[in-house]
Write a protein that holds these residues in place. Structure first.
Motif, PDB file in Angstrom:
ATOM      1  N   GLU A 193     -15.578 -18.766 -14.188  1.00 19.71           N
ATOM      2  CA  GLU A 193     -15.518 -19.673 -15.300  1.00 19.71           C
ATOM      3  C   GLU A 193     -13.924 -20.071 -15.547  1.00 19.71           C
ATOM      4  O   GLU A 193     -12.976 -19.239 -15.472  1.00 19.71           O
ATOM      5  CB  GLU A 193     -16.402 -19.295 -16.523  1.00 19.71           C
ATOM      6  CG  GLU A 193     -15.865 -17.720 -16.898  1.00 19.71           C
ATOM      7  CD  GLU A 193     -14.886 -18.002 -18.082  1.00 19.71           C
ATOM      8  OE1 GLU A 193     -14.725 -19.209 -18.610  1.00 19.71           O
ATOM      9  OE2 GLU A 193     -14.045 -17.047 -18.122  1.00 19.71           O
ATOM     10  N   SER A 194     -13.766 -21.203 -16.146  1.00 19.42           N
ATOM     11  CA  SER A 194     -12.662 -21.403 -16.753  1.00 19.42           C
ATOM     12  C   SER A 194     -12.750 -22.011 -18.077  1.00 19.42           C
ATOM     13  O   SER A 194     -13.268 -23.172 -18.484  1.00 19.42           O
ATOM     14  CB  SER A 194     -11.912 -22.845 -16.094  1.00 19.42           C
ATOM     15  OG  SER A 194     -10.954 -23.492 -16.826  1.00 19.42           O
ATOM     16  N   GLU A 195     -12.481 -21.216 -19.224  1.00 21.98           N
ATOM     17  CA  GLU A 195     -12.784 -21.337 -20.595  1.00 21.98           C
ATOM     18  C   GLU A 195     -14.199 -21.938 -20.816  1.00 21.98           C
ATOM     19  O   GLU A 195     -14.310 -22.893 -21.543  1.00 21.98           O
ATOM     20  CB  GLU A 195     -11.668 -22.452 -21.067  1.00 21.98           C
ATOM     21  CG  GLU A 195     -10.379 -21.912 -20.970  1.00 21.98           C
ATOM     22  CD  GLU A 195      -9.295 -22.549 -21.920  1.00 21.98           C
ATOM     23  OE1 GLU A 195      -8.497 -22.020 -22.522  1.00 21.98           O
ATOM     24  OE2 GLU A 195      -9.260 -23.878 -21.880  1.00 21.98           O
ATOM     25  N   GLY A 196     -15.179 -21.261 -20.189  1.00 18.51           N
ATOM     26  CA  GLY A 196     -16.466 -21.339 -20.369  1.00 18.51           C
ATOM     27  C   GLY A 196     -17.254 -22.262 -19.455  1.00 18.51           C
ATOM     28  O   GLY A 196     -18.363 -22.753 -19.436  1.00 18.51           O
ATOM     29  N   ARG A 197     -16.368 -23.100 -18.615  1.00 17.75           N
ATOM     30  CA  ARG A 197     -16.858 -23.876 -17.535  1.00 17.75           C
ATOM     31  C   ARG A 197     -16.990 -23.424 -16.185  1.00 17.75           C
ATOM     32  O   ARG A 197     -16.103 -22.757 -15.485  1.00 17.75           O
ATOM     33  CB  ARG A 197     -15.808 -25.227 -17.554  1.00 17.75           C
ATOM     34  CG  ARG A 197     -15.443 -25.883 -18.666  1.00 17.75           C
ATOM     35  CD  ARG A 197     -14.357 -27.030 -18.519  1.00 17.75           C
ATOM     36  NE  ARG A 197     -13.056 -26.203 -18.202  1.00 17.75           N
ATOM     37  CZ  ARG A 197     -12.019 -26.739 -17.586  1.00 17.75           C
ATOM     38  NH1 ARG A 197     -11.773 -28.201 -17.770  1.00 17.75           N
ATOM     39  NH2 ARG A 197     -10.970 -26.070 -17.613  1.00 17.75           N
ATOM     40  N   SER A 227      -8.938 -25.043 -13.021  1.00 15.76           N
ATOM     41  CA  SER A 227      -8.085 -23.929 -13.412  1.00 15.76           C
ATOM     42  C   SER A 227      -7.166 -23.345 -12.193  1.00 15.76           C
ATOM     43  O   SER A 227      -7.813 -23.439 -11.022  1.00 15.76           O
ATOM     44  CB  SER A 227      -8.565 -22.911 -14.041  1.00 15.76           C
ATOM     45  OG  SER A 227      -9.573 -22.161 -13.509  1.00 15.76           O
ATOM     46  N   GLU A 272      -4.531 -20.215 -11.108  1.00 13.83           N
ATOM     47  CA  GLU A 272      -3.545 -18.810 -11.279  1.00 13.83           C
ATOM     48  C   GLU A 272      -2.485 -18.754 -10.341  1.00 13.83           C
ATOM     49  O   GLU A 272      -2.695 -18.872  -9.191  1.00 13.83           O
ATOM     50  CB  GLU A 272      -4.785 -17.554 -11.547  1.00 13.83           C
ATOM     51  CG  GLU A 272      -5.558 -17.827 -12.503  1.00 13.83           C
ATOM     52  CD  GLU A 272      -6.668 -16.489 -12.319  1.00 13.83           C
ATOM     53  OE1 GLU A 272      -6.067 -15.478 -12.095  1.00 13.83           O
ATOM     54  OE2 GLU A 272      -7.713 -16.658 -12.836  1.00 13.83           O
ATOM     55  N   HIS A 328      -5.245 -24.260 -17.095  1.00 18.52           N
ATOM     56  CA  HIS A 328      -6.742 -24.943 -17.314  1.00 18.52           C
ATOM     57  C   HIS A 328      -6.570 -26.314 -17.415  1.00 18.52           C
ATOM     58  O   HIS A 328      -5.688 -26.875 -18.448  1.00 18.52           O
ATOM     59  CB  HIS A 328      -7.387 -24.455 -18.454  1.00 18.52           C
ATOM     60  CG  HIS A 328      -7.588 -22.854 -18.532  1.00 18.52           C
ATOM     61  ND1 HIS A 328      -8.475 -22.342 -18.018  1.00 18.52           N
ATOM     62  CD2 HIS A 328      -6.997 -21.975 -18.938  1.00 18.52           C
ATOM     63  CE1 HIS A 328      -8.485 -21.058 -18.206  1.00 18.52           C
ATOM     64  NE2 HIS A 328      -7.473 -20.697 -18.867  1.00 18.52           N
ATOM     65  N   TYR A 383      -7.954 -30.222 -17.928  1.00 24.29           N
ATOM     66  CA  TYR A 383      -9.004 -30.963 -18.631  1.00 24.29           C
ATOM     67  C   TYR A 383      -8.845 -32.679 -18.462  1.00 24.29           C
ATOM     68  O   TYR A 383      -7.513 -32.880 -18.451  1.00 24.29           O
ATOM     69  CB  TYR A 383      -8.979 -30.882 -20.111  1.00 24.29           C
ATOM     70  CG  TYR A 383      -9.424 -29.380 -20.514  1.00 24.29           C
ATOM     71  CD1 TYR A 383     -10.869 -28.964 -20.763  1.00 24.29           C
ATOM     72  CD2 TYR A 383      -8.434 -28.261 -20.629  1.00 24.29           C
ATOM     73  CE1 TYR A 383     -11.341 -27.886 -21.145  1.00 24.29           C
ATOM     74  CE2 TYR A 383      -9.057 -26.942 -20.827  1.00 24.29           C
ATOM     75  CZ  TYR A 383     -10.402 -26.776 -20.949  1.00 24.29           C
ATOM     76  OH  TYR A 383     -10.994 -25.404 -21.446  1.00 24.29           O
ATOM     77  N   LYS A 392      -3.738 -27.185 -20.307  1.00 25.72           N
ATOM     78  CA  LYS A 392      -3.327 -25.663 -20.999  1.00 25.72           C
ATOM     79  C   LYS A 392      -2.828 -24.726 -20.186  1.00 25.72           C
ATOM     80  O   LYS A 392      -3.596 -24.159 -19.500  1.00 25.72           O
ATOM     81  CB  LYS A 392      -4.449 -25.237 -21.983  1.00 25.72           C
ATOM     82  CG  LYS A 392      -4.242 -24.259 -22.959  1.00 25.72           C
ATOM     83  CD  LYS A 392      -5.588 -23.824 -23.370  1.00 25.72           C
ATOM     84  CE  LYS A 392      -6.129 -24.931 -24.162  1.00 25.72           C
ATOM     85  NZ  LYS A 392      -7.362 -24.217 -24.822  1.00 25.72           N
ATOM     86  N   LYS A 438      -1.138 -20.774 -20.097  1.00 27.44           N
ATOM     87  CA  LYS A 438      -0.853 -19.478 -20.728  1.00 27.44           C
ATOM     88  C   LYS A 438       0.034 -18.784 -19.754  1.00 27.44           C
ATOM     89  O   LYS A 438      -0.511 -18.403 -18.629  1.00 27.44           O
ATOM     90  CB  LYS A 438      -2.191 -18.839 -20.854  1.00 27.44           C
ATOM     91  CG  LYS A 438      -3.180 -19.612 -21.836  1.00 27.44           C
ATOM     92  CD  LYS A 438      -4.471 -18.948 -22.101  1.00 27.44           C
ATOM     93  CE  LYS A 438      -5.511 -19.854 -22.914  1.00 27.44           C
ATOM     94  NZ  LYS A 438      -6.564 -19.003 -23.318  1.00 27.44           N
ATOM     95  N   THR A 469       1.234 -20.167 -25.289  1.00 24.84           N
ATOM     96  CA  THR A 469       0.239 -21.299 -24.864  1.00 24.84           C
ATOM     97  C   THR A 469       0.987 -22.473 -24.972  1.00 24.84           C
ATOM     98  O   THR A 469       1.491 -22.980 -25.871  1.00 24.84           O
ATOM     99  CB  THR A 469      -0.996 -21.406 -25.678  1.00 24.84           C
ATOM    100  OG1 THR A 469      -1.788 -20.099 -25.649  1.00 24.84           O
ATOM    101  CG2 THR A 469      -1.904 -22.384 -25.077  1.00 24.84           C
TER     102      THR A 469
END
Length: 252
Positions: free
Chosen positions: A144-148, A176, A178, A193, A195, A210, A212, A217
């Motif tokens: 998942e990527s921030e809940g997605r 996303s 890394e 991330h 969007y 976004k 991090k 951030t």
């Protein structure tokens, strides 16, 4: 799809593709990469290397916001970031020379991993995870990527570096990634991330990113993309960088 339905779908997928699932039950890494390329407009659109981009960058924890601009022409790239109280930071890759100028470290010619990182960052073949550059790419899990919900693809590059991408289970887009970046402060892990994919000219681009890194951030928002040739102006080596190049050449 409502939030409740999305949550239910993610839960169902998590049960189906649990850590106990065989790798064969996960989509092949290359099929996920190719689906993303198709979703943003295809290889021709993704390979475009000429134009200019205007955006803003906000450093959330420092309550700072400034202008971030990118100019590209063929293999040459120049990026500038201007932040209040910090002045302008410029980085570029011109005529095979990777360089940076900022208030903290001054003008520098980038070498080693920093140079490699600069080349990769600006190379559309790298962005498309081209087979010629990749040692291996494997889909390892439903993540998942921030809940997605997304499929995690771990990539080992022929340079020896590693990247972990996540492709949306909904529309196939990369949401996303890394990686580890090199800087004057050493190796830094960063997670980006993505969007709001929006069509600019021939391709879809994530309008908001976004990032991090190092406990901070950064939020980058694209304002416009112009696909016309920006001309030669942005691609002259800054005098301070040219002086370093000339000095290096004179000692060879």
């Amino acid at each position: 799809m409502t939030c409740l339905n999305r949550t239910a779908l993610a839960f169902a997928l998590a049960l189906t593709l649990s850590p106990m699932a065989n790798a064969a039950e996960l989509p092949a890494a290359r099929s996920l990469i190719e689906a993303h390329i198709a979703a943003i407009g295809g290889r021709e659109a993704a390979s475009s290397t000429t134009g200019s981009l205007k955006s803003t960058m906000e450093i959330v924890e420092a309550s700072m916001k400034g202008d971030l601009n990118l100019y590209s022409r063929g293999n040459d790239r120049v990026m500038s970031l201007t932040l209040p109280a910090m002045g302008e930071t410029r980085v570029g890759y011109i005529g095979g020379v990777a360089w940076s100028i900022d208030a903290m470290t001054g003008p520098r010619i980038l070498e080693g991993k920093e140079r490699q990182q600069m080349v990769e960052q600006f190379d559309p073949m790298y962005a498309m995870r081209d087979d010629s550059l990749v040692e291996s790419a494997t889909t390892t899990a439903l993540s998942e990527s921030e809940g997605r919900p997304c499929y995690r693809v771990e990539i080992t590059w022929k340079t020896g570096s590693n990247t972990a991408d996540c492709y949306s289970t909904d529309d196939g887009l990369l949401i996303s990634t890394e990686s580890t970046s090199s800087s004057p402060m050493g190796e830094l892990k960063q997670v980006s991330h993505l969007y709001d994919y929006t069509t600019f000219g021939k391709s879809k681009v994530a309008k908001l990113t976004k990032v991090k890194v190092a406990g901070m951030t950064q939020i980058v928002k694209i304002e416009s993309i112009d696909e016309t040739d920006p001309g030669t102006g942005p691609f002259a080596l800054p005098p301070a960088i040219k002086a370093l190049v000339d000095k290096a050449n004179s000692t060879q």
